[in-house]
Design a protein around this motif. Structure first.
Motif, PDB file in Angstrom:
ATOM      1  N   GLY A 469      21.459   3.776  39.207  1.00  0.00           N
ATOM      2  CA  GLY A 469      20.498   2.750  39.022  1.00  0.00           C
ATOM      3  C   GLY A 469      20.342   1.953  40.452  1.00  0.00           C
ATOM      4  O   GLY A 469      21.167   1.966  41.259  1.00  0.00           O
ATOM      5  N   LYS A 470      19.219   1.286  40.835  1.00  0.00           N
ATOM      6  CA  LYS A 470      19.095   0.605  42.019  1.00  0.00           C
ATOM      7  C   LYS A 470      18.723  -0.686  42.210  1.00  0.00           C
ATOM      8  O   LYS A 470      18.649  -1.383  42.998  1.00  0.00           O
ATOM      9  CB  LYS A 470      17.705   1.444  42.966  1.00  0.00           C
ATOM     10  N   SER A 471      18.876  -1.382  40.977  1.00  0.00           N
ATOM     11  CA  SER A 471      18.404  -2.866  40.881  1.00  0.00           C
ATOM     12  C   SER A 471      19.053  -3.468  39.543  1.00  0.00           C
ATOM     13  O   SER A 471      18.521  -3.546  38.681  1.00  0.00           O
ATOM     14  CB  SER A 471      16.946  -3.113  40.966  1.00  0.00           C
ATOM     15  N   VAL A 472      20.224  -3.924  39.646  1.00  0.00           N
ATOM     16  CA  VAL A 472      20.975  -4.349  38.345  1.00  0.00           C
ATOM     17  C   VAL A 472      20.320  -5.761  37.962  1.00  0.00           C
ATOM     18  O   VAL A 472      19.748  -6.544  38.729  1.00  0.00           O
ATOM     19  CB  VAL A 472      22.414  -4.845  38.820  1.00  0.00           C
ATOM     20  N   THR A 473      19.991  -5.684  36.624  1.00  0.00           N
ATOM     21  CA  THR A 473      19.765  -6.916  35.947  1.00  0.00           C
ATOM     22  C   THR A 473      20.665  -7.564  34.986  1.00  0.00           C
ATOM     23  O   THR A 473      21.243  -6.984  34.277  1.00  0.00           O
ATOM     24  CB  THR A 473      18.561  -6.774  35.035  1.00  0.00           C
ATOM     25  N   GLY A 474      21.410  -8.535  35.644  1.00  0.00           N
ATOM     26  CA  GLY A 474      22.531  -9.244  34.794  1.00  0.00           C
ATOM     27  C   GLY A 474      22.262  -9.681  33.509  1.00  0.00           C
ATOM     28  O   GLY A 474      21.039  -9.912  33.036  1.00  0.00           O
ATOM     29  N   GLY A 475      23.146  -9.375  32.313  1.00  0.00           N
ATOM     30  CA  GLY A 475      22.749  -9.747  31.126  1.00  0.00           C
ATOM     31  C   GLY A 475      23.546 -10.916  30.514  1.00  0.00           C
ATOM     32  O   GLY A 475      23.899 -11.920  31.118  1.00  0.00           O
ATOM     33  N   HIS A 476      24.030 -10.686  29.380  1.00  0.00           N
ATOM     34  CA  HIS A 476      24.916 -11.550  28.472  1.00  0.00           C
ATOM     35  C   HIS A 476      25.961 -10.998  27.950  1.00  0.00           C
ATOM     36  O   HIS A 476      26.044  -9.740  27.508  1.00  0.00           O
ATOM     37  CB  HIS A 476      24.163 -12.181  27.451  1.00  0.00           C
ATOM     38  N   VAL A 477      27.164 -11.675  27.584  1.00  0.00           N
ATOM     39  CA  VAL A 477      28.192 -11.290  26.868  1.00  0.00           C
ATOM     40  C   VAL A 477      27.807 -11.798  25.257  1.00  0.00           C
ATOM     41  O   VAL A 477      27.380 -12.950  25.057  1.00  0.00           O
ATOM     42  CB  VAL A 477      29.516 -11.985  27.013  1.00  0.00           C
ATOM     43  N   TYR A 478      27.926 -10.717  24.364  1.00  0.00           N
ATOM     44  CA  TYR A 478      27.115 -10.848  23.167  1.00  0.00           C
ATOM     45  C   TYR A 478      28.225 -11.612  22.207  1.00  0.00           C
ATOM     46  O   TYR A 478      29.305 -11.429  22.182  1.00  0.00           O
ATOM     47  CB  TYR A 478      27.243  -9.644  22.300  1.00  0.00           C
ATOM     48  N   ARG A 479      28.016 -12.740  21.586  1.00  0.00           N
ATOM     49  CA  ARG A 479      28.964 -13.706  20.920  1.00  0.00           C
ATOM     50  C   ARG A 479      28.023 -14.045  19.589  1.00  0.00           C
ATOM     51  O   ARG A 479      28.207 -15.154  19.054  1.00  0.00           O
ATOM     52  CB  ARG A 479      29.245 -14.998  21.503  1.00  0.00           C
ATOM     53  N   GLY A 480      27.046 -13.391  19.227  1.00  0.00           N
ATOM     54  CA  GLY A 480      26.256 -13.736  18.026  1.00  0.00           C
ATOM     55  C   GLY A 480      26.951 -13.144  16.915  1.00  0.00           C
ATOM     56  O   GLY A 480      28.347 -12.633  16.800  1.00  0.00           O
ATOM     57  N   CYS A 481      26.231 -13.409  15.747  1.00  0.00           N
ATOM     58  CA  CYS A 481      26.895 -13.057  14.336  1.00  0.00           C
ATOM     59  C   CYS A 481      25.999 -11.777  13.812  1.00  0.00           C
ATOM     60  O   CYS A 481      26.851 -10.976  12.911  1.00  0.00           O
ATOM     61  CB  CYS A 481      26.341 -14.426  13.365  1.00  0.00           C
ATOM     62  N   GLU A 482      24.953 -11.492  13.993  1.00  0.00           N
ATOM     63  CA  GLU A 482      24.062 -10.236  13.382  1.00  0.00           C
ATOM     64  C   GLU A 482      24.636  -9.031  13.658  1.00  0.00           C
ATOM     65  O   GLU A 482      24.478  -8.055  12.918  1.00  0.00           O
ATOM     66  CB  GLU A 482      22.668 -10.778  13.730  1.00  0.00           C
ATOM     67  N   ASN A 483      25.183  -9.040  14.872  1.00  0.00           N
ATOM     68  CA  ASN A 483      25.478  -7.539  15.128  1.00  0.00           C
ATOM     69  C   ASN A 483      27.163  -7.456  15.774  1.00  0.00           C
ATOM     70  O   ASN A 483      27.503  -7.348  16.783  1.00  0.00           O
ATOM     71  CB  ASN A 483      24.657  -6.962  16.388  1.00  0.00           C
ATOM     72  N   PRO A 484      28.180  -7.687  14.717  1.00  0.00           N
ATOM     73  CA  PRO A 484      29.498  -7.496  15.033  1.00  0.00           C
ATOM     74  C   PRO A 484      30.016  -6.705  15.856  1.00  0.00           C
ATOM     75  O   PRO A 484      31.172  -6.842  16.693  1.00  0.00           O
ATOM     76  CB  PRO A 484      30.092  -7.823  13.570  1.00  0.00           C
ATOM     77  N   ASN A 485      29.525  -5.575  15.883  1.00  0.00           N
ATOM     78  CA  ASN A 485      29.979  -4.320  16.619  1.00  0.00           C
ATOM     79  C   ASN A 485      29.918  -4.830  18.083  1.00  0.00           C
ATOM     80  O   ASN A 485      30.427  -3.935  18.961  1.00  0.00           O
ATOM     81  CB  ASN A 485      29.365  -3.057  16.504  1.00  0.00           C
ATOM     82  N   PHE A 486      28.948  -5.799  18.623  1.00  0.00           N
ATOM     83  CA  PHE A 486      28.714  -5.953  19.927  1.00  0.00           C
ATOM     84  C   PHE A 486      29.750  -7.017  20.423  1.00  0.00           C
ATOM     85  O   PHE A 486      29.496  -7.210  21.650  1.00  0.00           O
ATOM     86  CB  PHE A 486      27.355  -6.300  20.072  1.00  0.00           C
TER      87      PHE A 486
END
Length: 601
Positions: A469-486
């Motif tokens: 890929g040629k342009s990274v888009t930074g994201g988030h560390v998942y700390r929610g409740c609805e998707n515990p696998n993440f």
């Protein structure tokens, strides 16, 4: 009452092959299973199942009623069967057990394996009338063959109780906080936006999501996908943007004061004109209206800082408050190719730096104060605002809220720094850190005259080549409740090709693992979910509940309404709804959020 009427209205979901439905846990409401520690009667599905405590209570009440209708002999013989069969709606494979995906309507009786059905019929067929009122099923009770045929599943992999021993199925059922290899779905949350670049909550307990378009308009959205008709803030006339595709200028960052619920202050990062011919990035403070917190006053703008941009690209754009309550500002190197002016390593300029300021005080003619703990406050020819340097064009950072149970990693800041012509990188922000640009790109040397000559450097936690890929888009560390696998996954993407990835850090070894996230097909993403999104990933967002959103568009122009926001959803497992219900803490009397003017999307 039939079980199909107890839970939800079932929609049609027919899979074409057995292999497609294998290893696909799903509840009767077509949502993934979750963990419910409160289950007692159907406790076998406590760790991974489909019942809330309320649903289990309904099952238990039915169980108690049926017991009163049975003779002592029948009860003694058939009580285990009664309990098992009544609890099947709690199974993580309930949608399969009740044929909800193969027929127009879910069956009211669970699908049984042949041997089990024969034993049940021989001993306890009189239980059937207390479990279902389906006349087709009841009409077969005079014949074991007929009964077992009518309760047989099309896909025998899911028949009860053999599915409990099915190695393939059980291998994919997990209560761990790290998912197995799999795919992801999205739920479209908003659409027809003009390059949405920010989706952020105010931290005030209202549950509102503030969505900013690149042109300089901020809207308020609610969890039900409605939004306020009038913009929270509209400063299009002050923001420098254009209709050109992939123009990096515009409204780029938004941060709410940690005490926003009281002082109503928030901060913006946007491109602006500086005189007739120059451009700059501008950091400003605004206030929400005292009378209506769903509106901000344009008149309250207080410009904190302006930094001249020699070029129109590499504008940076991230803005956030750390756990120390200071404002962090992530400024690009000023643009051009290869940082031609050497801004990133020049400590007397603010370009190519991470700044940290105190917005609660003013000192020495500035609209802010310098934290005394900043790493370079006492160094000559160095701007005291600088917290870290040697960055190229950081685009999107996340302040980790920490593990929901242990709090581990709370407050660390992870960023995506867009590369030049060979490598993209992900960095963890370190006080006083030098991230190597323009000597180094990713792990590799870029400019031999500078590479290795600038002292100790902070290496990326991960870097990938432009073949990926040629342009990274930074994201988030998942700390929610609805998707515990993440949980613990740093989810990010690439703007140029729309690929999604996650980074996960192993606590013991501190090694980071990177994996690509693949989207599921229509066989898994249905009932409001989908397996595709607009291809150009502009940004990621996070709501107050820790759920993560993709902000992307079909056309990367600030004036074309082709942008959408998608909520990330794990189709295989969800969090316990009892624990994930939003808790809105604001007082409607004290904080007059007026939602009477919402726009149905």
């Amino acid at each position: 009452m039939e079980f199909s009427k107890l839970w939800v209205l079932i929609i049609t979901a027919i899979f074409s092959t057995r292999d497609i439905v294998k290893c696909h846990p799903q509840c009767l409401d077509f949502k993934p299973p979750f963990q419910s520690n409160s289950l007692e009667f159907c406790s076998q599905y406590r760790d991974f199942g489909c019942c809330t405590k309320q649903q289990e209570n309904a099952i238990f009440q039915r169980y108690e009623y049926v017991k009163t209708q049975l003779s002592d002999t029948l009860l003694q013989t058939c009580e285990p069967y009664l309990r098992e069969l009544l609890c099947q709606p709690c199974s993580p494979y309930a949608a399969h057990i009740y044929s909800a995906e193969q027929t127009m309507h879910a069956s009211s009786f669970p699908g049984l394996c042949s041997n089990y059905c024969s034993q049940f019929y021989a001993k306890c067929k009189d239980l059937v009338k207390y479990i279902t009122s389906d006349q087709e099923i009841l009409g077969t009770l005079n014949s074991k063959e007929s009964f077992c045929l009518v309760v047989q599943l099309m896909d025998t992999d899911y028949c009860y109780p053999d599915l409990l021993k099915n190695e393939h199925l059980n291998f994919n059922i997990s209560i761990q906080q790290i998912t197995k290899e799999g795919c992801m779905c999205v739920e479209q949350f908003a659409w027809d936006l003009r390059s949405p670049v920010v989706a952020r909550h105010a931290g005030d307990g209202s549950g509102r999501l503030f969505v900013a378009e690149q042109r300089g308009v901020i809207y308020i959205y609610y969890r039900n996908k409605t939004r306020e008709q009038k913009a929270f803030l509209d400063i299009k006339d002050r923001v420098l943007y254009s209709s050109y595709r992939s123009d990096e200028r515009g409204f780029l960052g938004l941060a709410f004061h940690p005490n926003f619920a009281v002082n109503r202050k928030f901060y913006t990062y946007y491109s602006a004109k500086l005189g007739r011919r120059k451009e700059c990035i501008r950091i400003s403070e605004f206030k929400a209206s005292r009378k209506n917190r769903n509106r901000a006053s344009r008149k309250t703008e207080r410009i904190l800082l302006q930094v001249e941009q020699p070029f129109s690209n590499h504008n940076g754009g991230e803005l956030l408050f750390g756990d120390d309550n200071y404002l962090y500002i992530f400024i690009g190197d000023g643009g051009g190719s290869g940082d031609p002016y050497g801004n990133s390593q020049n400590m007397s300029v603010l370009l190519g730096k991470v700044l940290r300021i105190n917005v609660n005080k003013r000192r020495k003619g500035k609209q802010y104060a310098i934290p005394l703990s900043n790493p370079f406050v006492n160094e000559n020819e160095t701007r005291p605002e600088i917290y870290a340097y040697g960055i190229r064009n950081i685009w999107r950072c996340d302040k980790d809220e920490g593990d929901r149970v242990t709090g581990m990693y709370k407050g660390r800041i992870i960023c995506g720094d867009v590369g030049q012509n060979a490598y993209e990188e992900i960095d963890i922000l370190v006080k006083g850190g030098n991230y190597g640009w323009n000597g180094r790109e990713g792990y590799q040397c870029f400019n031999p005259a500078v590479c290795g000559m600038v002292g100790p450097e902070e290496l990326p936690i991960f870097s990938y080549p432009h073949s990926v890929g040629k342009s990274v888009t930074g994201g988030h560390v998942y700390r929610g409740c609805e998707n515990p696998n993440f949980n613990g996954f740093y989810i990010y993407g690439d703007f140029t090709n729309g690929r999604l990835f996650y980074l996960y850090q192993f606590n013991e070894s501190q090694i980071w693992l990177n994996k690509e996230i693949h989207m599921c097909g229509d066989d898994v993403c249905f009932n409001g979910l989908q397996g595709s999104y607009s291809p150009f990933i502009l940004s990621f967002g996070e709501d107050q509940y820790g759920e993560i959103y993709i902000l992307s568009t079909n056309i990367a122009s600030a004036t074309v309404p082709s942008g959408s926001i998608y909520k990330l959803v794990d189709p295989f497992r969800r969090g316990n709804p009892e624990l994930c219900e939003p808790q809105l803490s604001y007082n409607k009397t004290d904080v007059p959020y007026n939602i009477s003017g919402i726009l149905q999307m």
